[in-house]
Design a protein around this motif. Structure first.
Motif, PDB file in Angstrom:
ATOM      1  N   LYS A 158       0.834  -1.199   0.000  1.00  0.00           N
ATOM      2  CA  LYS A 158       0.000   0.000   0.000  1.00  0.00           C
ATOM      3  C   LYS A 158       0.875   1.257   0.000  1.00  0.00           C
ATOM      4  N   PRO A 159       0.336   2.379  -0.440  1.00  0.00           N
ATOM      5  CA  PRO A 159       1.109   3.621  -0.462  1.00  0.00           C
ATOM      6  C   PRO A 159       1.535   4.059   0.936  1.00  0.00           C
ATOM      7  N   CYS A 160       2.681   4.697   1.017  1.00  0.00           N
ATOM      8  CA  CYS A 160       3.123   5.282   2.286  1.00  0.00           C
ATOM      9  C   CYS A 160       2.165   6.402   2.681  1.00  0.00           C
ATOM     10  N   LYS A 302      -5.614   8.383   6.324  1.00  0.00           N
ATOM     11  CA  LYS A 302      -5.495   7.550   7.523  1.00  0.00           C
ATOM     12  C   LYS A 302      -6.341   6.281   7.416  1.00  0.00           C
ATOM     13  N   ASP A 303      -7.159   6.208   6.367  1.00  0.00           N
ATOM     14  CA  ASP A 303      -7.984   5.024   6.161  1.00  0.00           C
ATOM     15  C   ASP A 303      -7.068   3.845   5.817  1.00  0.00           C
ATOM     16  N   GLU A 304      -7.207   2.779   6.571  1.00  0.00           N
ATOM     17  CA  GLU A 304      -6.331   1.617   6.377  1.00  0.00           C
ATOM     18  C   GLU A 304      -6.555   0.941   5.022  1.00  0.00           C
ATOM     19  N   ARG A 305      -7.685   1.230   4.389  1.00  0.00           N
ATOM     20  CA  ARG A 305      -7.910   0.678   3.053  1.00  0.00           C
ATOM     21  C   ARG A 305      -7.125   1.445   1.997  1.00  0.00           C
ATOM     22  N   VAL A 306      -6.607   2.618   2.370  1.00  0.00           N
ATOM     23  CA  VAL A 306      -5.937   3.487   1.411  1.00  0.00           C
ATOM     24  C   VAL A 306      -4.424   3.375   1.517  1.00  0.00           C
ATOM     25  N   THR A 307      -3.891   3.508   2.736  1.00  0.00           N
ATOM     26  CA  THR A 307      -2.437   3.532   2.912  1.00  0.00           C
ATOM     27  C   THR A 307      -1.976   2.448   3.879  1.00  0.00           C
ATOM     28  N   TRP A 317       4.682   1.662  -0.474  1.00  0.00           N
ATOM     29  CA  TRP A 317       4.966   2.152  -1.819  1.00  0.00           C
ATOM     30  C   TRP A 317       5.218   3.660  -1.756  1.00  0.00           C
ATOM     31  N   ASN A 318       6.418   4.077  -2.159  1.00  0.00           N
ATOM     32  CA  ASN A 318       6.787   5.489  -2.077  1.00  0.00           C
ATOM     33  C   ASN A 318       6.701   6.221  -3.416  1.00  0.00           C
ATOM     34  N   GLY A 319       6.089   5.550  -4.399  1.00  0.00           N
ATOM     35  CA  GLY A 319       5.972   6.144  -5.714  1.00  0.00           C
ATOM     36  C   GLY A 319       6.993   5.594  -6.690  1.00  0.00           C
ATOM     37  N   VAL A 443      -9.168   1.538  -4.458  1.00  0.00           N
ATOM     38  CA  VAL A 443      -8.564   0.959  -3.254  1.00  0.00           C
ATOM     39  C   VAL A 443      -9.218  -0.384  -2.940  1.00  0.00           C
ATOM     40  N   LEU A 444     -10.536  -0.425  -3.030  1.00  0.00           N
ATOM     41  CA  LEU A 444     -11.249  -1.666  -2.734  1.00  0.00           C
ATOM     42  C   LEU A 444     -10.893  -2.763  -3.754  1.00  0.00           C
ATOM     43  N   GLN A 445     -10.711  -2.364  -5.019  1.00  0.00           N
ATOM     44  CA  GLN A 445     -10.299  -3.312  -6.024  1.00  0.00           C
ATOM     45  C   GLN A 445      -8.944  -3.933  -5.681  1.00  0.00           C
ATOM     46  N   ARG A 446      -8.044  -3.097  -5.169  1.00  0.00           N
ATOM     47  CA  ARG A 446      -6.726  -3.599  -4.767  1.00  0.00           C
ATOM     48  C   ARG A 446      -6.877  -4.664  -3.675  1.00  0.00           C
TER      49      ARG A 446
END
Length: 449
Positions: A158-160, A302-307, A317-319, A443-446
């Protein structure tokens, strides 16, 4: 809706009690009281009504009607009655009731109407800002943050958190500029809410208005001889009424003492809702909305589904790869995005539409401050704004929710070397609202993958 129902209950209560007390005399003159409530409703719903002038006119009309009732042996011309009304302030036939009621009604209605208008403006600003189109740079940054890990064979990474913050601060740079004016607006709303809880709140003013008007009528009855003598002295001796009327005296039921309902007999609003409960609930929601625009990136990231979360700094993931995100987090607002490493933001071209919303908040904040200080606020009469046909306005009962007309501005022209890439990146109808929905969907697809 609560305030409108409150006014209707007050009018119904006054009508019922005055019919019971004064009978036919009240029914023959009821339009004086009906007009009072009609004007109060029109003011509350945005009509161009001067409260003080309207109340002065009510007492002047009431004096004219009562003066004829206590002097049935005379005939009064329209000119004579106009002279009588001019003595309302000088003679004080109703005692101190008109002065006290004027102070209470003006303060209560100014605060209530402005507060409701403020809620409407705040809601519409939020709705309109949510429809602002994202920039092509923002869309590219989001796609890179969410899908480039797949290209690098890191589908579960997940993204940083800090990486996400820079992306969202770049995407929401213009929205963050709403924050200062939005917070001032919320503070002003909370101040006016205090007026809805104090001694001049609209509920405590309107609930006993029937008793106060009856008290004024009784003052007039008790001082009728002195009032009549002074009016005759100032306006001249009126002509006697025809013989049929000269034998009449003041009807007995006109001297009946006013007997208000018991509290349990008074009508209540739907579901017994109280103003205190409503205001308390709204104040809590207003407090929660402070700093909404500047904290929006943090809320999303801050949503755990996002980062990966703030605690995971290495395995994210830092880009570019799975490692710590090193660039510093940008400050809020458009001007602070000049060196944003993730989103290409043109700080020289603020979003015109969002600037319009900032101005709308500023205008409303000034009106709220005036209302808090007891000064009337000039809202446009919405009944004058409706179109000739009246169709498709979205208004009911000639009432529109707000005076502000917002015009969606077209996107500013792009540089010639960027037109092709931006045209391919943007889609018609995309907005912040759409962007956030797509963002969460990706995000949900991931997660499912």
């Amino acid at each position: 809706e609560f305030f409108r129902e409150l006014l209707e209950n007050a009018e119904r209560s006054l009508n019922d009690m005055f019919v019971r007390t004064y009978g036919m005399l009240y029914m023959q003159n009821s339009e004086v009281f009906q007009d009072l409530f009609t004007e109060l409703k029109r003011y509350y719903t945005g009509g161009n009504v001067n409260l003080e002038e309207m109340l002065n006119d009510f007492w002047a009309r009431l004096l004219e009607r009562m003066f004829q009732l206590i002097n049935p042996q005379y005939h009064f011309s329209e000119d004579y009655l106009e002279c009588v009304s001019k003595y309302t302030d000088q003679l004080k036939p109703f005692g101190d009731v008109p002065r006290k009621l004027k102070v209470q009604v003006t303060r209560a209605f100014i605060a209530a109407r402005t507060f409701v208008q403020g809620l409407t403006v705040g809601r519409e600003v939020a709705n309109r800002v949510s429809k602002v189109s994202p920039t092509p740079g923002c869309i590219r940054a989001l796609m890179k943050m969410l899908y480039c890990p797949y290209c690098r064979g890191l589908p579960t990474v997940k993204p940083c958190n800090n990486y996400c913050l820079n992306v969202m601060k770049g995407c929401l740079a213009n929205q963050a500029d709403l924050d200062t004016e939005w917070n001032l607006f919320i503070d002003a709303m909370l101040l006016v809410a205090e007026r809805l809880e104090g001694p001049f709140n609209i509920e405590s003013v309107m609930d006993p208005i029937d008793v106060k008007i009856s008290e004024a009528i009784m003052n007039m009855q008790e001082n009728s001889m002195q009032v009549s003598a002074k009016v005759f002295q100032g306006c001249g001796q009126p002509k006697p009424a025809p013989a049929l009327r000269s034998s009449r005296s003041v009807p007995e039921n006109f001297n009946t003492r006013f007997r208000p309902y018991n509290p349990e007999e008074r009508p209540t609003t739907a579901a017994g809702t109280s103003l205190d409960r409503l205001v308390t609930d709204i104040k809590e929601k207003l407090k929660l909305s402070k700093k909404f625009w500047s904290t929006l990136p943090y809320t999303i990231c801050k949503d755990e589904r996002v980062t990966a979360g703030p605690s995971v700094e290495e395995d994210c993931w830092n880009g570019h790869t799975k490692a710590r995100y090193l660039p510093e987090i940008m400050n809020d607002g458009l001007t602070n995005q000049i060196n944003n490493p993730e989103v290409d933001v043109d700080i020289t071209r603020p979003d015109t539409f969002i600037r319009q919303q900032i101005m709308a908040l500023r205008v409303m904040t000034n009106k709220l401050k005036n209302a808090y200080n007891g000064n009337d606020v000039n809202f446009q009469d919405t009944s004058d704004e409706t179109s000739g046909s009246g169709s498709g306005s979205g208004c009911t009962d000639d009432i529109c929710p707000t005076e502000f007309d917002f015009v969606t501005t077209e996107a500013p022209p792009v540089d010639s070397d960027r037109r092709e890439v931006e045209a391919s990146a943007t889609q018609p109808g995309w907005s912040l609202q759409t962007l956030l929905i797509i963002f969460l969907s990706l995000v949900l697809q991931r997660q499912w993958r």
